[in-house]
Structure formats: C-alpha cells, structure tokens
Design a protein around this motif. Structure first.
Motif, PDB file in Angstrom:
ATOM      1  N   PHE A  11       0.846  -1.197   0.000  1.00 17.53           N
ATOM      2  CA  PHE A  11       0.000   0.000   0.000  1.00 17.53           C
ATOM      3  C   PHE A  11       0.881   1.246   0.000  1.00 17.53           C
ATOM      4  O   PHE A  11       0.674   2.174  -0.792  1.00 17.53           O
ATOM      5  CB  PHE A  11      -0.887   0.033   1.257  1.00 17.53           C
ATOM      6  CG  PHE A  11      -1.982  -0.989   1.327  1.00 17.53           C
ATOM      7  CD1 PHE A  11      -3.309  -0.607   1.305  1.00 17.53           C
ATOM      8  CD2 PHE A  11      -1.705  -2.330   1.457  1.00 17.53           C
ATOM      9  CE1 PHE A  11      -4.335  -1.529   1.404  1.00 17.53           C
ATOM     10  CE2 PHE A  11      -2.706  -3.280   1.556  1.00 17.53           C
ATOM     11  CZ  PHE A  11      -4.034  -2.877   1.535  1.00 17.53           C
ATOM     12  N   ARG A  12       1.836   1.269   0.921  1.00 13.76           N
ATOM     13  CA  ARG A  12       2.689   2.442   1.078  1.00 13.76           C
ATOM     14  C   ARG A  12       3.582   2.656  -0.147  1.00 13.76           C
ATOM     15  O   ARG A  12       3.796   3.791  -0.584  1.00 13.76           O
ATOM     16  CB  ARG A  12       3.522   2.300   2.347  1.00 13.76           C
ATOM     17  CG  ARG A  12       2.684   2.246   3.617  1.00 13.76           C
ATOM     18  CD  ARG A  12       3.481   1.892   4.862  1.00 13.76           C
ATOM     19  NE  ARG A  12       4.491   2.895   5.164  1.00 13.76           N
ATOM     20  CZ  ARG A  12       5.281   2.843   6.234  1.00 13.76           C
ATOM     21  NH1 ARG A  12       5.171   1.824   7.078  1.00 13.76           N
ATOM     22  NH2 ARG A  12       6.170   3.794   6.449  1.00 13.76           N
ATOM     23  N   THR A  70      -5.690   5.508   3.836  1.00 15.89           N
ATOM     24  CA  THR A  70      -4.650   6.054   4.703  1.00 15.89           C
ATOM     25  C   THR A  70      -3.301   5.412   4.436  1.00 15.89           C
ATOM     26  O   THR A  70      -2.275   6.097   4.358  1.00 15.89           O
ATOM     27  CB  THR A  70      -5.046   5.852   6.175  1.00 15.89           C
ATOM     28  OG1 THR A  70      -6.304   6.491   6.411  1.00 15.89           O
ATOM     29  CG2 THR A  70      -4.002   6.429   7.115  1.00 15.89           C
ATOM     30  N   TRP A  71      -3.287   4.085   4.270  1.00 11.60           N
ATOM     31  CA  TRP A  71      -2.022   3.405   4.030  1.00 11.60           C
ATOM     32  C   TRP A  71      -1.388   3.836   2.701  1.00 11.60           C
ATOM     33  O   TRP A  71      -0.162   4.002   2.619  1.00 11.60           O
ATOM     34  CB  TRP A  71      -2.205   1.895   4.025  1.00 11.60           C
ATOM     35  CG  TRP A  71      -2.350   1.247   5.370  1.00 11.60           C
ATOM     36  CD1 TRP A  71      -3.346   0.409   5.781  1.00 11.60           C
ATOM     37  CD2 TRP A  71      -1.454   1.347   6.489  1.00 11.60           C
ATOM     38  NE1 TRP A  71      -3.146  -0.023   7.069  1.00 11.60           N
ATOM     39  CE2 TRP A  71      -1.977   0.544   7.527  1.00 11.60           C
ATOM     40  CE3 TRP A  71      -0.266   2.030   6.710  1.00 11.60           C
ATOM     41  CZ2 TRP A  71      -1.357   0.413   8.764  1.00 11.60           C
ATOM     42  CZ3 TRP A  71       0.360   1.914   7.948  1.00 11.60           C
ATOM     43  CH2 TRP A  71      -0.176   1.115   8.956  1.00 11.60           C
ATOM     44  N   VAL A  72      -2.183   4.011   1.665  1.00 14.39           N
ATOM     45  CA  VAL A  72      -1.623   4.434   0.378  1.00 14.39           C
ATOM     46  C   VAL A  72      -1.058   5.852   0.476  1.00 14.39           C
ATOM     47  O   VAL A  72       0.004   6.159  -0.081  1.00 14.39           O
ATOM     48  CB  VAL A  72      -2.690   4.345  -0.739  1.00 14.39           C
ATOM     49  CG1 VAL A  72      -2.159   4.941  -2.042  1.00 14.39           C
ATOM     50  CG2 VAL A  72      -3.104   2.897  -0.964  1.00 14.39           C
ATOM     51  N   MET A 129       3.021   6.466  -7.080  1.00 12.23           N
ATOM     52  CA  MET A 129       2.009   7.236  -7.802  1.00 12.23           C
ATOM     53  C   MET A 129       2.293   8.731  -7.790  1.00 12.23           C
ATOM     54  O   MET A 129       1.566   9.515  -8.412  1.00 12.23           O
ATOM     55  CB  MET A 129       0.617   6.976  -7.209  1.00 12.23           C
ATOM     56  CG  MET A 129       0.012   5.635  -7.578  1.00 12.23           C
ATOM     57  SD  MET A 129      -0.334   5.444  -9.353  1.00 12.23           S
ATOM     58  CE  MET A 129       1.058   4.436  -9.869  1.00 12.23           C
ATOM     59  N   LEU A 130       3.340   9.160  -7.095  1.00 14.04           N
ATOM     60  CA  LEU A 130       3.711  10.576  -7.114  1.00 14.04           C
ATOM     61  C   LEU A 130       4.287  10.953  -8.476  1.00 14.04           C
ATOM     62  O   LEU A 130       4.866  10.115  -9.176  1.00 14.04           O
ATOM     63  CB  LEU A 130       4.744  10.858  -6.027  1.00 14.04           C
ATOM     64  CG  LEU A 130       4.243  10.819  -4.577  1.00 14.04           C
ATOM     65  CD1 LEU A 130       5.413  10.927  -3.613  1.00 14.04           C
ATOM     66  CD2 LEU A 130       3.234  11.939  -4.329  1.00 14.04           C
ATOM     67  N   ALA A 172      -5.597   5.478  -4.356  1.00 15.62           N
ATOM     68  CA  ALA A 172      -5.869   5.387  -2.922  1.00 15.62           C
ATOM     69  C   ALA A 172      -7.334   5.039  -2.667  1.00 15.62           C
ATOM     70  O   ALA A 172      -7.652   4.204  -1.809  1.00 15.62           O
ATOM     71  CB  ALA A 172      -5.500   6.697  -2.232  1.00 15.62           C
ATOM     72  N   ARG A 173      -8.230   5.658  -3.420  1.00 11.47           N
ATOM     73  CA  ARG A 173      -9.659   5.379  -3.238  1.00 11.47           C
ATOM     74  C   ARG A 173     -10.021   3.990  -3.767  1.00 11.47           C
ATOM     75  O   ARG A 173     -10.829   3.270  -3.155  1.00 11.47           O
ATOM     76  CB  ARG A 173     -10.491   6.458  -3.920  1.00 11.47           C
ATOM     77  CG  ARG A 173     -10.375   7.814  -3.232  1.00 11.47           C
ATOM     78  CD  ARG A 173     -11.248   8.876  -3.872  1.00 11.47           C
ATOM     79  NE  ARG A 173     -11.108  10.149  -3.178  1.00 11.47           N
ATOM     80  CZ  ARG A 173     -11.778  10.477  -2.074  1.00 11.47           C
ATOM     81  NH1 ARG A 173     -12.648   9.615  -1.560  1.00 11.47           N
ATOM     82  NH2 ARG A 173     -11.598  11.652  -1.497  1.00 11.47           N
TER      83      ARG A 173
END
Length: 480
Positions: free
Chosen positions: A297-298, A336-338, A304-305, A319-320
């Motif tokens: 997730f993290r 939250t984790w993403v 994705m930045l 994230a969604r």
C-alpha cells in the motif's frame, strides 16, 4: 545474463575465468554432443561455498542478531510481559515532565524478536546449505500469507535472511562507494547463482537470487542524485537490475498466487520507466494477494507521485480504489495506508489530501490492528513525521497540523508501551535507504523524541502534579 557477464570482467574480485564467470566463452565452445539431453558431462569443480562458515571468524551483523527458537518463541510470547519502567525516564535532565512519565520500553520488542527469529532461521539454513527445507518454509509462509503481529510478511523476512550474508558483505565493501581492489565482490552472488542453477524452476530460489541482485544494485548506486553516480557504479546498478529482471521473467508469473513473486516483480519497477497504469496494475495484483500486508500500500502511494510514475490525480484515484477493494480488511484504512508515505514527502500531495477520509482511516486501522507496533507506528508518524515537518506551504502545513493532533487520541487511548526504534525512523521520514552507524544511539534519539512528545501531550496533568503511568489498558494519571 549478458549485462552481468560484461560487468564481471570489470569488477574487482570477480573470478571471470571460473565456471560462472566464463559463461560466454563456454557457450561458444559448446558442441552438439554437449547439448544432447542423453549425455551427462561431469560437473566441473566449484569453489568452496561461502555460505559454510569455517573457523571462528568475526561475526557478521546478521550473526549478531539474537538466535531464537521460533516455535518456542511463538508459544511463549503471549505470556511474556517485559516491563522496564525506570530506564526510559532516567535522564540527566531535571525536567519534571520527563520524571513524571513511566512507560514500558521492551528491548527488543515482541515484533523485533519475531522478525529476527524468521530471518535467523533462514540464515542458518543457508549456512547449512539446507535449501530444500528453506524452500519448504518459505513456500508455506507464502501460501499461508503469514504475517508477524505488526504486519510484516514472513516469506519476505525469510527471503531477506537467506540473502543477508551476500548483501551485507557487499554493502560493507561499498560503504565508501569505491570497493578495495581485493574485495571479493562477486563471490556471494556467484554462489547464489550456482544454487539457482540447481533449482532453475523453483520460484523461491529465483526470488531470493533476484532480490539479492536488486539489493546489490542499490548498494552500488547509493542514495545520491543521478548526476552524482560514477559511471562504473551506474553500470553495476543496471547490470544487476537486468539480471534480476531476467530471473523474474523466466517464471512468467507462475505461480500466479505467490505474493513473494509479485513483490519481487514490483521491486523491479525502479529499474526502468513504466506507465502509470502498468505500475498501478502490478501493485493492485500484489495487494489483492495479501491485503493484510501494508508495505505494498505504502509503496503504491510513493510510486504514484509525479516524481516516480504517476500524478496527483492518479495517487488520489488509486488510494480510493484500494480503499474500496480492501474495505473488509481495513475499512477506510486502505486510503490512509496508500497516502501514508506520499504525503510525508510531497507538499502538493499533502495539500490535496482528503483529510477527514484519512483520519477516519487512522481510526479504522487502530481498531483492526491495535497491537503495540502499529500503535507506535501511527503515533510516531502523526506526532513526529508529520508534526515536526513544516514547509511553508500553508495548505500542506494545515493538513500536517491536523494529522499531528491525532497523536493525542492515539497515545491517550491506545499506547501501552514505547518502541524507540519506530520513533527514530519516524523522525527520518521512514527512509528505506537510511544508513545508521549506531543502532543504540539511533534508538536512544527516538526514545528522547518520543518521551518529549508524550510529555507534551500530558503537560496539563503533569503541571497539576500527577504521574502518568502507562498500563496494558493505556495511560493512567495518578497523584504523586
């Protein structure tokens, strides 16, 4: 192995004339009779395995990890209660706030003992060259999606233990970026390649060797900017990544249900340019295989930045989407984790954050995983990673302040013991490439930060002369 064999000619300590090193020359000399499946040529003599320890050499960092019987440890952990209430608050400072705090500080923590147990078990099997048992253990852990209480993948831990001797030796040789002329840089990875030759169709061995190449590649590259990397180091980085990519590609995604193989494939994303969709799809497959493991997730959020493979819109979208797919496991916690690491390193991502959704996710995470490691992780993240980082971007700083305020209810409601190493990493933004010269001093700095922050959260009670004692049910304010 074209990239790797060309590299072997140039690196110090590589035995290019040995069986492994002279791959290209041997391929040119192979006759039709030698490739006949009915003819078994005698196997050339190999160099002694570097995995077997001879004599009493200076212990490696991996050897110095405590040896733990995992099965005994697993059975005894729930009944053990380590409480060191005096040591964390014995300071030369006469600060009344610090003297009025009493909190358990286990060293090592339960999570650390279990992680060390898994790594050491694999390390011992490699040194004994018991590859069949190692394969069985990692295969079972991968199939069962086994995790530590803090959410670390057991198969990944054992895979790291299996390659630890090889990787740590090269990391040590490259501390100053330029290895000594007589440094045996390729001996360990050659030995792993020999093992892969013996198990060419076993994905566990393939992942261990590929991950070793990836780790070695990053050791060669270092943590500097691209323009700072010496051509020789960059060539080594590319060669090891190319070899790792070839190994993973040889399995063609089989077994399809292996989280370990999917994780290794995701680790290769750093070596080339990929489209946003390709990166998102690869992480989606990994997360769906084991949604309780939060590391992917993290990593997805970071990649994705815009500085990597995505955009701010892609970050929010993924994230969604991840939150929806993992709602049964995490509630809103998937979102939250993403976002967890992405917003800590990027002001614009932080400014765009859906703050109520993020905070709802924090509450869902701690409800679903209330054990001390996760509580320390969330509290340290809110109070230290976000609470101590202000950039001058008003929107981002406002978001950080709101997240930092969550440390109050996390500590007051859920914290039962202190894990200094987590707080130390939180102060450094949980950087994966951080080099720590002294683990004890690093942990002590984390402990200092944690106690200072916690004392600040209870400053009103302490000002009233109360003593804050952390129990298994949380903190309790008592009259002194």
């Amino acid at each position: 192995m074209t990239h790797l064999t060309s590299l072997l000619r140039k690196l110090p300590g590589s035995r290019w004339t040995t069986q492994f090193g002279n791959v290209e020359a041997k391929l040119d000399a192979v006759s039709d009779e030698e490739v006949c499946p009915n003819v078994l040529a005698p196997e050339p003599a190999r160099a002694p395995s570097p995995f077997r320890k001879r004599g009493k050499a200076e212990p490696t960092p991996a050897e110095r990890m405590p040896t733990v019987d995992f099965e005994a440890e697993q059975n005894s952990l729930p009944d053990q209660k380590i409480r060191i209430r005096n040591k964390p608050v014995q300071y030369k400072s006469s600060s009344r706030a610090l003297n009025n705090l009493s909190i358990p500080c286990p060293d090592p923590t339960r999570e650390e003992r279990l992680r060390d147990a898994h790594q050491n078990r694999a390390l011992r099997l490699v040194r004994q060259e018991d590859w069949n048992k190692l394969i069985t253990l990692i295969t079972n852990a991968d199939r069962d999606r086994a995790l530590t209480p803090g959410g670390m993948c057991v198969a990944e831990l054992m895979a790291f233990g299996a390659r630890a001797d090889v990787v740590l030796a090269i990391e040590h040789a490259l501390l100053d970026r330029v290895p000594e002329e007589d440094a045996p840089m390729m001996r360990g990875i050659e030995a792993l390649e020999y093992v892969l030759e013996d198990y060419p169709h076993n994905y566990v061995i393939g992942c261990i060797v590929a991950q070793a190449h990836i780790d070695i590649a990053w050791s060669w590259r270092g943590i500097g900017w691209d323009v700072e990397i010496a051509p020789r180091n960059r060539e080594a980085f590319d060669a090891h990544f190319a070899r790792a990519r070839d190994i993973v590609a040889s399995f063609e995604g089989v077994p399809a249900d292996s989280a370990l193989l999917a994780s290794t494939a995701c680790a290769l994303l750093r070596g080339e340019k990929y489209s946003t969709e390709a990166v998102a799809d690869r992480y989606e497959a990994l997360i769906d295989l084991n949604p309780q493991n939060v590391a992917p997730f993290r990593a997805l959020g970071t990649h994705m930045l815009p500085r990597w493979y995505g955009s701010y819109a892609a970050l929010e979208l993924e994230a969604r989407r991840t939150a929806i797919r993992t709602q049964d496991e995490w509630g809103a916690g998937g979102y939250t984790w993403v976002m967890f690491d992405a917003i800590s390193v990027d002001d614009e991502a932080c400014a765009r954050l859906d703050l109520p959704f993020f905070i709802e996710g924090l509450r869902d995470i701690v409800r679903r995983r209330p054990e001390p490691h996760t509580v320390n992780l969330l509290a340290a993240y809110c109070a230290n990673t976000m609470g101590q980082a202000y950039s001058g971007n008003d929107a981002a700083d406002h978001t950080r302040a709101q997240i930092a305020s969550c440390a109050d209810w996390l500590v007051r409601t859920h914290l039962t013991e202190l894990h200094p190493m987590i707080w130390a990493h939180a102060a450094q933004g949980f950087a994966n490439n951080l080099r720590v010269s002294s683990a004890s001093r690093f942990a002590a700095a984390g402990q200092d930060d944690a106690l200072r922050i916690i004392a600040g959260l209870f400053k009103r009670e302490i000002a009233d002369g109360k003593h804050i004692v952390f129990t298994d049910d949380g903190p309790v304010a008592t009259a002194t």
